[in-house]
Design an enzyme around this catalytic site. Structure first.
Site, PDB file in Angstrom:
ATOM      1  N   HIS A 112      -1.126  26.711  17.300  1.00  0.00           N
ATOM      2  CA  HIS A 112      -2.417  26.114  16.952  1.00  0.00           C
ATOM      3  C   HIS A 112      -2.449  25.706  15.482  1.00  0.00           C
ATOM      4  O   HIS A 112      -2.881  24.590  15.139  1.00  0.00           O
ATOM      5  CB  HIS A 112      -3.544  27.106  17.234  1.00  0.00           C
ATOM      6  CG  HIS A 112      -4.861  26.681  16.646  1.00  0.00           C
ATOM      7  ND1 HIS A 112      -5.633  25.684  17.193  1.00  0.00           N
ATOM      8  CD2 HIS A 112      -5.526  27.114  15.540  1.00  0.00           C
ATOM      9  CE1 HIS A 112      -6.723  25.521  16.466  1.00  0.00           C
ATOM     10  NE2 HIS A 112      -6.683  26.360  15.443  1.00  0.00           N
ATOM     11  N   HIS A 163      -3.517  21.924  13.307  1.00  0.00           N
ATOM     12  CA  HIS A 163      -3.949  21.666  11.928  1.00  0.00           C
ATOM     13  C   HIS A 163      -2.876  21.008  11.069  1.00  0.00           C
ATOM     14  O   HIS A 163      -3.186  20.159  10.235  1.00  0.00           O
ATOM     15  CB  HIS A 163      -4.402  22.975  11.282  1.00  0.00           C
ATOM     16  CG  HIS A 163      -5.727  23.451  11.783  1.00  0.00           C
ATOM     17  ND1 HIS A 163      -6.915  22.845  11.422  1.00  0.00           N
ATOM     18  CD2 HIS A 163      -6.053  24.458  12.627  1.00  0.00           C
ATOM     19  CE1 HIS A 163      -7.924  23.470  12.021  1.00  0.00           C
ATOM     20  NE2 HIS A 163      -7.425  24.444  12.764  1.00  0.00           N
ATOM     21  N   GLU A 190     -12.266  21.260  14.247  1.00  0.00           N
ATOM     22  CA  GLU A 190     -11.647  22.073  15.299  1.00  0.00           C
ATOM     23  C   GLU A 190     -11.825  21.433  16.681  1.00  0.00           C
ATOM     24  O   GLU A 190     -10.887  21.400  17.476  1.00  0.00           O
ATOM     25  CB  GLU A 190     -12.236  23.489  15.315  1.00  0.00           C
ATOM     26  CG  GLU A 190     -11.775  24.383  14.175  1.00  0.00           C
ATOM     27  CD  GLU A 190     -10.357  24.920  14.363  1.00  0.00           C
ATOM     28  OE1 GLU A 190      -9.701  24.598  15.375  1.00  0.00           O
ATOM     29  OE2 GLU A 190      -9.917  25.665  13.481  1.00  0.00           O
ATOM     30  N   SER A 236      -4.222  21.150  20.180  1.00  0.00           N
ATOM     31  CA  SER A 236      -3.177  22.166  20.309  1.00  0.00           C
ATOM     32  C   SER A 236      -3.300  22.933  21.616  1.00  0.00           C
ATOM     33  O   SER A 236      -2.531  23.851  21.882  1.00  0.00           O
ATOM     34  CB  SER A 236      -3.249  23.157  19.139  1.00  0.00           C
ATOM     35  OG  SER A 236      -4.488  23.847  19.134  1.00  0.00           O
TER      36      SER A 236
END
Length: 295
Positions: free
Chosen positions: A162, A167, A208, A227
């Site tokens: 993730h 990110h 997010e 992700s």
């Protein structure tokens, strides 16, 4: 959101100075002693690290590299289908290895010439103010462990997949990196817990779990969606609302489940303009201003 998740797998320090990761009973690795020991080992390396020192190098096992390869393979075509253009361009520029788990210093070395961001190791979830505040200095705190092999396409908490696939690829984009830097400055600017939580909640529904209309299609840019092998297939079926920062900062949500409500920018221009302006101007009075406007 981070306080809630920290209760799920908090990290403590034992009498021997080693970190102990406390997995919840519903965690896929709860009944796996070898996995728990591996989590403790990786967390200990992070807790013993200090800025300025070399980033801990993790000798990833074959099973961990297999999980990375599986996720990369499964997400490759899904990104092409569902990710926004800015994410795809950044992913290509970063050029992460897909055959093995990268070390955090490798990710930093690739990000440095693109946006100047760097990765620091974290044993688990980082306190809200520290995590967001560090973004102002172009620092991203990242775990280094890999999810449990029984569920390679799912994790109940942020793992390196993730942190880096989601990110890291975003941070290779100057425009997305700037949004995260502005969020960090906002976190540094506020003094109240309410102000900080409001910023964190807007971050949740944008960086997010944000989505954007692009070329007539709803595409994702949020790291949590991009992700997640499962959620990336489901986000277009969720309730899609227009950007509403007052609502984002107050709506209740469960971080352990797919997000049933998502907020879509009308275009990439609105995304970077409106979200950037929010983080650039947010302060301790922001929650009250939005509450008053909603009356």
């Amino acid at each position: 959101m981070f306080e809630e998740a920290q209760l799920y797998s908090p990290v403590t320090q034992g009498e021997d100075g080693k970190a102990v990761v406390h997995l919840g009973e519903a965690h896929p690795g709860f009944n796996d002693p070898a996995y728990r020991e591996r989590r403790n080992e990786i967390a200990t390396a992070a807790t013993r690290w200090s800025p300025g020192e070399p980033i801990p190098q993790i000798a990833y096992a074959d099973v961990e590299n297999d999980i990375w390869r599986t996720v990369c393979r499964e997400l490759r075509t899904k990104h092409e289908k569902y990710a926004c253009r800015g994410f795809l361009e950044a992913k290509a520029a970063l050029g992460l290895a897909e055959d093995r788990v990268p070390q955090l210093d490798e990710v930093t070395a690739r990000l440095a010439p693109l946006t100047g961001f760097e990765y620091h190791p974290a044993a688990g979830l980082v306190p809200l103010r520290e995590f967001y505040g560090s973004l102002a200095e172009r620092v991203f705190h990242s775990t280094q462990y890999v999810r449990h092999p029984s569920e390679p396409l799912y994790t109940p908490e942020p793992d390196i997949i993730h942190e880096v696939i989601g990110h890291g690829n975003m941070l290779a984009s100057p425009r997305f990196a700037e949004l995260k830097r502005l969020a960090g400055e906002a976190a540094r600017r506020v003094e109240t817990d309410d102000g900080l939580q409001f910023i964190a909640d807007v971050f949740w529904f944008t960086l997010e779990f944000g989505v954007v209309w692009e070329d007539g299609e709803l595409r994702a840019y949020g790291a949590g969606i991009l992700s997640s092998y499962g959620e990336i297939e489901e986000f277009r079926g969720m309730e899609i609302r227009p950007l509403d920062f007052g609502e984002m900062g107050t709506i209740e949500y469960d971080i352990t489940k797919y997000q049933p409500v998502l907020y879509a920018a009308e275009s990439p221009e609105q995304l970077f303009g409106a979200v950037g302006e929010f983080f650039a101007t947010a302060d301790d009075d922001t929650p009250a201003r939005y509450a008053a406007a909603a009356r």
